[in-house]
Design a protein around this motif. Structure first.
Motif, PDB file in Angstrom:
ATOM      1  N   ARG A   1      28.233  38.774  35.838  1.00 51.56           N
ATOM      2  CA  ARG A   1      28.940  39.507  36.887  1.00 51.56           C
ATOM      3  C   ARG A   1      30.227  40.184  36.433  1.00 51.56           C
ATOM      4  O   ARG A   1      30.720  41.092  37.082  1.00 51.56           O
ATOM      5  CB  ARG A   1      29.334  38.552  38.029  1.00 51.56           C
ATOM      6  CG  ARG A   1      28.208  38.003  38.842  1.00 51.56           C
ATOM      7  CD  ARG A   1      28.745  37.247  40.056  1.00 51.56           C
ATOM      8  NE  ARG A   1      29.241  38.170  41.061  1.00 51.56           N
ATOM      9  CZ  ARG A   1      30.506  38.234  41.489  1.00 51.56           C
ATOM     10  NH1 ARG A   1      31.411  37.444  41.013  1.00 51.56           N
ATOM     11  NH2 ARG A   1      30.857  39.099  42.416  1.00 51.56           N
ATOM     12  N   GLY A   2      30.835  39.685  35.349  1.00 50.35           N
ATOM     13  CA  GLY A   2      32.163  40.134  34.950  1.00 50.35           C
ATOM     14  C   GLY A   2      32.252  41.638  34.753  1.00 50.35           C
ATOM     15  O   GLY A   2      31.444  42.226  34.040  1.00 50.35           O
ATOM     16  N   ARG A   3      33.227  42.254  35.382  1.00 47.36           N
ATOM     17  CA  ARG A   3      33.445  43.699  35.276  1.00 47.36           C
ATOM     18  C   ARG A   3      34.902  44.008  35.608  1.00 47.36           C
ATOM     19  O   ARG A   3      35.531  43.334  36.406  1.00 47.36           O
ATOM     20  CB  ARG A   3      32.614  44.488  36.305  1.00 47.36           C
ATOM     21  CG  ARG A   3      31.140  44.389  36.199  1.00 47.36           C
ATOM     22  CD  ARG A   3      30.568  45.450  35.259  1.00 47.36           C
ATOM     23  NE  ARG A   3      29.127  45.405  35.229  1.00 47.36           N
ATOM     24  CZ  ARG A   3      28.403  44.480  34.608  1.00 47.36           C
ATOM     25  NH1 ARG A   3      28.992  43.489  34.000  1.00 47.36           N
ATOM     26  NH2 ARG A   3      27.088  44.529  34.603  1.00 47.36           N
ATOM     27  N   THR A   4      35.389  45.084  35.019  1.00 51.89           N
ATOM     28  CA  THR A   4      36.639  45.703  35.446  1.00 51.89           C
ATOM     29  C   THR A   4      36.258  47.071  35.978  1.00 51.89           C
ATOM     30  O   THR A   4      35.683  47.878  35.251  1.00 51.89           O
ATOM     31  CB  THR A   4      37.637  45.831  34.284  1.00 51.89           C
ATOM     32  OG1 THR A   4      37.999  44.522  33.840  1.00 51.89           O
ATOM     33  CG2 THR A   4      38.876  46.584  34.715  1.00 51.89           C
ATOM     34  N   ILE A   5      36.547  47.305  37.256  1.00 47.86           N
ATOM     35  CA  ILE A   5      36.150  48.557  37.901  1.00 47.86           C
ATOM     36  C   ILE A   5      37.428  49.290  38.334  1.00 47.86           C
ATOM     37  O   ILE A   5      38.234  48.751  39.093  1.00 47.86           O
ATOM     38  CB  ILE A   5      35.239  48.284  39.115  1.00 47.86           C
ATOM     39  CG1 ILE A   5      34.000  47.501  38.648  1.00 47.86           C
ATOM     40  CG2 ILE A   5      34.848  49.584  39.794  1.00 47.86           C
ATOM     41  CD1 ILE A   5      33.249  46.813  39.740  1.00 47.86           C
TER      42      ILE A   5
ATOM     43  N   ALA B   1      38.952  43.458  39.513  1.00 48.94           N
ATOM     44  CA  ALA B   1      38.582  42.561  38.429  1.00 48.94           C
ATOM     45  C   ALA B   1      37.588  41.559  39.000  1.00 48.94           C
ATOM     46  O   ALA B   1      37.946  40.719  39.829  1.00 48.94           O
ATOM     47  CB  ALA B   1      39.811  41.849  37.874  1.00 48.94           C
ATOM     48  N   ARG B   2      36.336  41.671  38.582  1.00 52.65           N
ATOM     49  CA  ARG B   2      35.281  40.795  39.110  1.00 52.65           C
ATOM     50  C   ARG B   2      34.925  39.774  38.034  1.00 52.65           C
ATOM     51  O   ARG B   2      34.504  40.122  36.947  1.00 52.65           O
ATOM     52  CB  ARG B   2      34.059  41.632  39.479  1.00 52.65           C
ATOM     53  CG  ARG B   2      33.023  40.854  40.258  1.00 52.65           C
ATOM     54  CD  ARG B   2      31.962  41.760  40.781  1.00 52.65           C
ATOM     55  NE  ARG B   2      31.091  42.162  39.682  1.00 52.65           N
ATOM     56  CZ  ARG B   2      30.156  43.083  39.779  1.00 52.65           C
ATOM     57  NH1 ARG B   2      29.977  43.733  40.903  1.00 52.65           N
ATOM     58  NH2 ARG B   2      29.396  43.384  38.762  1.00 52.65           N
ATOM     59  N   ASN B   3      35.126  38.492  38.364  1.00 56.46           N
ATOM     60  CA  ASN B   3      34.768  37.455  37.406  1.00 56.46           C
ATOM     61  C   ASN B   3      33.578  36.664  37.921  1.00 56.46           C
ATOM     62  O   ASN B   3      32.769  37.188  38.670  1.00 56.46           O
ATOM     63  CB  ASN B   3      35.980  36.589  37.054  1.00 56.46           C
ATOM     64  CG  ASN B   3      36.590  35.905  38.243  1.00 56.46           C
ATOM     65  OD1 ASN B   3      35.892  35.577  39.199  1.00 56.46           O
ATOM     66  ND2 ASN B   3      37.882  35.673  38.205  1.00 56.46           N
ATOM     67  N   ALA B   4      33.463  35.392  37.536  1.00 59.10           N
ATOM     68  CA  ALA B   4      32.253  34.617  37.846  1.00 59.10           C
ATOM     69  C   ALA B   4      31.985  34.500  39.335  1.00 59.10           C
ATOM     70  O   ALA B   4      30.858  34.694  39.790  1.00 59.10           O
ATOM     71  CB  ALA B   4      32.343  33.235  37.215  1.00 59.10           C
ATOM     72  N   VAL B   5      33.012  34.205  40.135  1.00 62.41           N
ATOM     73  CA  VAL B   5      32.763  33.942  41.556  1.00 62.41           C
ATOM     74  C   VAL B   5      33.626  34.762  42.513  1.00 62.41           C
ATOM     75  O   VAL B   5      33.332  34.818  43.697  1.00 62.41           O
ATOM     76  CB  VAL B   5      32.953  32.438  41.887  1.00 62.41           C
ATOM     77  CG1 VAL B   5      31.886  31.602  41.233  1.00 62.41           C
ATOM     78  CG2 VAL B   5      34.322  31.948  41.472  1.00 62.41           C
ATOM     79  N   ARG B   6      34.659  35.381  42.030  1.00 61.03           N
ATOM     80  CA  ARG B   6      35.510  36.127  42.956  1.00 61.03           C
ATOM     81  C   ARG B   6      35.890  37.475  42.379  1.00 61.03           C
ATOM     82  O   ARG B   6      35.766  37.722  41.188  1.00 61.03           O
ATOM     83  CB  ARG B   6      36.756  35.326  43.319  1.00 61.03           C
ATOM     84  CG  ARG B   6      37.738  35.164  42.214  1.00 61.03           C
ATOM     85  CD  ARG B   6      38.909  34.286  42.621  1.00 61.03           C
ATOM     86  NE  ARG B   6      39.912  34.307  41.572  1.00 61.03           N
ATOM     87  CZ  ARG B   6      41.165  34.649  41.744  1.00 61.03           C
ATOM     88  NH1 ARG B   6      41.597  34.979  42.934  1.00 61.03           N
ATOM     89  NH2 ARG B   6      42.003  34.657  40.746  1.00 61.03           N
TER      90      ARG B   6
END
Length: 198
Positions: free
Chosen positions: A71-75, A83-88
């Protein structure tokens, strides 16, 4: 959509595979295997609770790592940075962003990377930008400089240091260090208590 909005749209995800430190994988497999074997064959029910908790924590860590890789992304978009990490997912609007900084990866927050990137808010809080590092981006410092230039145009003001925000950043850094020291002390005390009670 204006030219600035088109330029700002970016997404940073995993481009290169992350190597797993072999000894960490071996330690996790050995501990997990031992706990499963001991919990399933040990006749003493009183010790099973602690083993099940440790096993659950180990499995939880593995699941979080896998979720982060998936899931990890920087948008980066017209509204700000997500900043999208594992759960939030943490979203910072351009008006709330104080700075975007590259910092040495001393805490090992991102595997294989020497530099990690954080976005700082006016409140002094920092957020790690997933996969925006020198391991995933071949020309990391140029990409960071380009993002900062484009973001400065988009937010309508240049990046400037403000002493009151810098004080908040330093205060939060001290709190992180104290919290980490308390956590390590607690883990050592819990491990010692577990060994004494066993």
């Amino acid at each position: 959509m204006s030219g600035i909005e088109r330029e700002i749209e970016r997404e940073y995800g995993r481009r290169r595979t992350l190597s797993i430190v072999w000894w960490q994988a071996v330690v996790n497999v050995v501990i997990g295997g031992y706990l499963v074997l001991d919990a399933s064959t040990n006749p003493y029910v009183s010790r099973r609770g602690a083993e099940i908790v440790v096993l659950a924590l180990l499995l939880g860590k593995i699941v979080l790592v896998l979720l982060y890789r998936q899931r990890g992304r920087t948008i980066v978009g017209a509204q700000g940075i997500r900043a999208r990490n594992a759960v939030r997912t943490v979203t910072r609007s351009w008006q709330d962003i104080y700075d975007i900084r590259a910092e040495l990866n001393t805490g090992g927050r991102t595997e294989n990377a020497e530099w990690a990137t954080y976005v700082y808010g006016d409140d002094g809080r920092r957020t790690l930008l997933p996969y925006f590092d020198d391991w995933q981006l071949p020309d990391f410092h140029a990409e960071l400089a380009d993002l900062r230039d484009t973001a400065a145009q988009h937010r309508g003001m240049a990046w400037e240091l403000r002493p009151e925000v810098e004080d908040r950043i330093r205060l939060r850094a001290r709190h992180r260090m104290v919290s980490a020291a308390v956590l390590v002390t607690g883990l050592i005390a819990a491990a010692a208590a577990f060994v004494v009670m066993a």
